[in-house]
Design an enzyme around this catalytic site. Structure first.
Site, PDB file in Angstrom:
ATOM      1  N   GLU A  31       0.813  -1.292   0.110  1.00 14.96           N
ATOM      2  CA  GLU A  31      -0.097  -0.202   0.082  1.00 14.96           C
ATOM      3  C   GLU A  31       0.939   1.204  -0.162  1.00 14.96           C
ATOM      4  O   GLU A  31       1.668   1.180   0.871  1.00 14.96           O
ATOM      5  CB  GLU A  31      -0.940   0.138   1.283  1.00 14.96           C
ATOM      6  CG  GLU A  31      -1.734   1.324   1.172  1.00 14.96           C
ATOM      7  CD  GLU A  31      -2.871   1.287   2.377  1.00 14.96           C
ATOM      8  OE1 GLU A  31      -3.576   2.286   2.512  1.00 14.96           O
ATOM      9  OE2 GLU A  31      -2.585   0.405   3.420  1.00 14.96           O
ATOM     10  N   ARG A 258       6.340 -13.059   8.838  1.00 14.39           N
ATOM     11  CA  ARG A 258       6.521 -11.649   8.628  1.00 14.39           C
ATOM     12  C   ARG A 258       8.028 -11.556   9.515  1.00 14.39           C
ATOM     13  O   ARG A 258       8.247 -11.919  10.254  1.00 14.39           O
ATOM     14  CB  ARG A 258       5.744 -10.531   8.995  1.00 14.39           C
ATOM     15  CG  ARG A 258       5.417 -10.567  10.559  1.00 14.39           C
ATOM     16  CD  ARG A 258       4.332  -9.424  11.075  1.00 14.39           C
ATOM     17  NE  ARG A 258       4.608  -8.119  10.311  1.00 14.39           N
ATOM     18  CZ  ARG A 258       3.633  -7.017  10.429  1.00 14.39           C
ATOM     19  NH1 ARG A 258       2.550  -7.332  10.718  1.00 14.39           N
ATOM     20  NH2 ARG A 258       4.078  -5.921   9.878  1.00 14.39           N
ATOM     21  N   LYS A 268       4.285   1.309  10.141  1.00 12.76           N
ATOM     22  CA  LYS A 268       4.335   2.302   9.168  1.00 12.76           C
ATOM     23  C   LYS A 268       3.768   3.416   9.980  1.00 12.76           C
ATOM     24  O   LYS A 268       4.195   4.809   9.787  1.00 12.76           O
ATOM     25  CB  LYS A 268       3.559   2.259   7.717  1.00 12.76           C
ATOM     26  CG  LYS A 268       4.257   1.335   6.795  1.00 12.76           C
ATOM     27  CD  LYS A 268       3.876   1.388   5.562  1.00 12.76           C
ATOM     28  CE  LYS A 268       2.689   0.428   5.064  1.00 12.76           C
ATOM     29  NZ  LYS A 268       2.454   0.446   3.828  1.00 12.76           N
TER      30      LYS A 268
END
Length: 749
Positions: A31, A258, A268
């Site tokens: 994104e 992850r 983020k």
């Protein structure tokens, strides 16, 4: 590709062998709402790497479905990161927004099939109706709308006739599904915002679970590889594609663990907070875990790729030691960069028996590095050395220049101390020395024995440079927020001195400054007039050295490990305290040193110790938390006292509260002076150890994660930590970890 084959490549090979796919097509679908970080590097490495290894291709796709947070600058940063790491995409960058018309048509199709409806519940009502892991949800009354009503409302949503949140499109699946993600998930939301690519054309935007699987299908993706956090979303992924009865071949989702690194934050949202709050200079601040940050600091693409390769691709989440990443950059640069001399804290040395000047030939690379190259080092009567390379009162084990000990100038001559010049305050401003003409490196016939060589620069020809010493951005191994920032993560030295060839000849952009570390010419701020160098990484892992320092050592060892030669400057009283703390109370030498040298801290500690016999726990809170508050306030202004600190630690020792909760309680004590017991009681912070309270929570967590239960029972015992963590999270950290661990282990047998 590593020699050992990971589970994702095994899946890919089986799919190709069976004829499921003719070609491997992966995608990297971030994104564009922030700069990519080291976690994205792992995803890039996996997706582009698998496509490369099996002669397929990987699409770079921007998942731009949230217009309020996305921007072209983030798209560019993502493209730059992929290119810098050495990967290429085919022809174009893909955008989910390019598929908005097609996605809308798919949504209309689901409505016509009776598989989607426009809901008008509020956000709070939707959350309430969803149910819990042990209770089925309740379907909205608006699910009874006819197909015609839903089509009309959805079209009007698209035209912008309704306010944000007034309606939402949902899939009609199963409000009692064990996987709560399947309880009529949201497909489209109203969002009156300008989109950086689509402009103001759309008033509705698809949710991730709807847009992602269909974008994969539209692009012909074969293997949709994502992180474990999307494991439960796989059911929706399959439901959308299966319900629409899309033609084969179709994509399938596969999850991997992850990347998590200690001393590092990769949210983020939290990284954006640092940028907007001014705690860092921007997304490319060399302390940031962003690709741009590592790049500006001086990391190489190969070092990042080597790191991703070394940590492998796992099925269970775990935390990687940041020292492994630092090792990778050291290992990469060790065989590549020239060695030069730079003096960060210069002190002048006048060699009284030397006249004139000369040039000394010196290699850029050591004998074990298969590269050639050399430079000429100017040498004259006046030079500069590092201030800590001379000591008037040297401790045991000090091998550099002293009044009694000569030393070699790297690549040059041996010098011997004669005298020092001091200012009115007693500070050394200059060292007077003599050199031995027959001692030149490579042709030494002096017979003088020295124990080390030190770096130096010629006073007349040295260049002044700015050096930025970067350390880890967070001081906590598991940072949570701004309070965990390392206040010493950046030190700027404005007038370091470097040998002239580095600036005049520019043999490279990365260097090893001997005995200092690896450095990089800052790609933005460096100019010939004002050279700037960033410290990439030290020569050794200084953190590992601290961790390995023995807690239980002899008097001599403790001083040597922690004090590093400063014990000679301790008073007799301080030495006595240090010995007591290390030998009798068994404190870590670092903690003992801090306490022994600070009268306020040691006094506070002794008073707390007289109330509670818990020396190690008390020492840790005094050195870390109390010391921090003392820096901000005078000791007579503290709102808490030693007795209260002892009471707080006793609650931890008795397992009334957890260590994490104790930190929260301490902050309240520092603010208000309230007794810890009162704070714990008023805020309901008592640690939960009662199995009758914990077991139902464990049951909920287990019910919510059936796939992980099966994996655990199949032999993946590392997932025990996952379940324990979920239970602790559900209790806000109040549950007793030891009790939770035992109960979870029992339940999973």
């Amino acid at each position: 590709m590593s020699e050992s084959k990971d589970f994702l490549r095994t899946i890919v090979e089986e799919d190709l062998k069976s004829g499921k796919y003719k070609e491997v097509v992966t995608r990297f679908p971030p994104e564009p709402n922030g700069f990519p970080h080291i976690g994205h590097a792992k995803s890039i490495f996996i997706n582009f790497g698998i496509a490369r290894d099996y002669n397929g291709h990987c699409n770079l796709r921007m998942d731009d479905t949230n217009p309020t947070k996305e921007d072209t600058k983030y798209v560019e940063a993502l493209q730059d990161a992929v290119e810098w790491l050495g990967f290429e995409w085919d022809n174009q960058v893909y955008f989910t927004s390019d598929y908005f018309p097609k996605l809308y048509d798919y949504a209309v199709e689901l409505i016509k099939m009776g598989k989607a409806y426009v809901d008008s519940l509020t956000e709070e009502e939707i959350r309430e109706y969803r149910g819990t892991v042990t209770e089925a949800g309740k379907r909205s009354k608006y699910a009874q709308r006819t197909v015609e009503e839903n089509l009309d409302l959805f079209e009007r949503m698209k035209k912008g006739e309704f306010k944000n949140g007034e309606h939402i499109l949902r899939a009609k699946i199963d409000m009692s599904a064990a996987n709560m993600k399947m309880r009529d998930p949201l497909l489209y939301r109203i969002r009156h915002s300008h989109h950086f690519r689509a402009g103001n054309e759309w008033s509705i935007y698809p949710m991730y679970d709807f847009a992602h699987c269909l974008s994969d299908y539209i692009e012909g993706i074969s293997h949709s590889i994502c992180t474990l956090e999307f494991e439960n979303n796989r059911d929706i992924y399959n439901w959308v594609l299966d319900t629409l009865e899309l033609e084969l071949p179709r994509p399938y989702q596969h999850e991997f663990a992850r990347l998590a690194i200690n001393y590092t934050v990769m949210s983020k949202r939290k990284l954006l907070e640092l940028v907007e709050g001014g705690q860092v200079s921007g997304w490319d601040d060399p302390r940031m875990p962003t690709i741009a940050g590592y790049r500006r600091r001086g990391y190489t693409p190969q070092s990042i790729l080597n790191f991703c390769d070394q940590i492998g691709i796992a099925k269970a989440n775990s935390t990687v030691d940041v020292a492994q990443l630092e090792f990778c950059i050291r290992d990469d640069l060790n065989t590549k960069v020239p060695r030069v001399m730079c003096v960060l804290d210069p002190i002048k040395v006048t060699i009284k028996n030397y006249e004139g000047s000369e040039e000394i030939e010196a290699p850029y690379y050591p004998h074990d590095v298969p590269k050639e190259g050399s430079r000429k080092l100017p040498f004259s009567k006046e030079i500069y050395i590092e201030r800590d390379d001379f000591n008037e009162n040297p401790p045991k084990g000090y091998f550099r220049l002293t009044p009694q000990q000569p030393v070699r100038l790297r690549h040059g001559f041996i010098i011997t101390y004669k005298e020092v010049i001091k200012d009115s305050s007693g500070n050394i401003t200059e060292i007077i020395a003599e050199y031995h003409p027959e001692s030149k490196s490579g042709s030494d016939s002096s017979g003088i024995k020295v124990k080390s060589a030190i770096q130096w620069v010629d006073a007349a020809s040295a260049k002044s440079v700015e050096v930025r010493l970067y350390d880890r951005l967070y001081s906590s191994e598991a940072p949570e927020g701004l309070e965990d920032l390392n206040p010493h993560s950046l030190k700027v030295i404005k007038n370091a001195l470097i040998e002239p060839s580095v600036i005049n000849e520019k043999p490279d952009e990365r260097f090893q400054f001997e005995r200092q570390g690896y450095f990089y010419a800052d790609p933005i701020d460096y100019t010939d007039e004002t050279p700037v160098f960033n410290k990439i990484v030290g020569l050794k892992d200084s953190y590992a050295k601290k961790k390995k320092a023995p807690e239980n050592t002899s008097k001599t060892q403790a001083k040597k490990v922690q004090i590093d030669g400063e014990e000679a400057h301790m008073s007799e009283a301080q030495k006595a305290l240090f010995d007591k703390y290390t030998n009798e109370l068994k404190l870590n030498s670092e903690v003992a040193n801090i306490l022994a040298r600070d009268e306020h801290l040691s006094s506070f500690y002794e008073e707390a110790l007289s109330v509670l016999n818990s020396p190690v726990s008390l020492a840790n809170i005094v050195v870390n938390e109390v010391a921090r508050v003392l820096k901000e306030k005078q000791s007579d202004k503290l709102k808490f006292n030693a007795t209260q600190i002892a009471e707080l630690i006793k609650m931890v020792d008795d397992e009334t509260i957890s260590s994490k909760i104790a930190k929260e309680v301490f902050e309240k004590m520092a603010e208000s002076g309230e007794n810890p017991a009162q704070i714990v009681e008023s805020k309901g912070l008592v640690q939960i150890s009662d199995p009758s309270i914990i077991l139902p929570i464990i049951d909920e967590v287990i019910a919510k994660n059936p796939d992980n239960v099966l994996k655990f029972k199949a032999g993946n015992t590392k997932l025990l930590g996952f379940f324990v963590g979920q239970v602790l999270k559900a209790t806000g950290g109040k549950a007793n970890p030891k009790v939770v661990n035992e109960l979870v282990a029992g339940k999973l047998k």
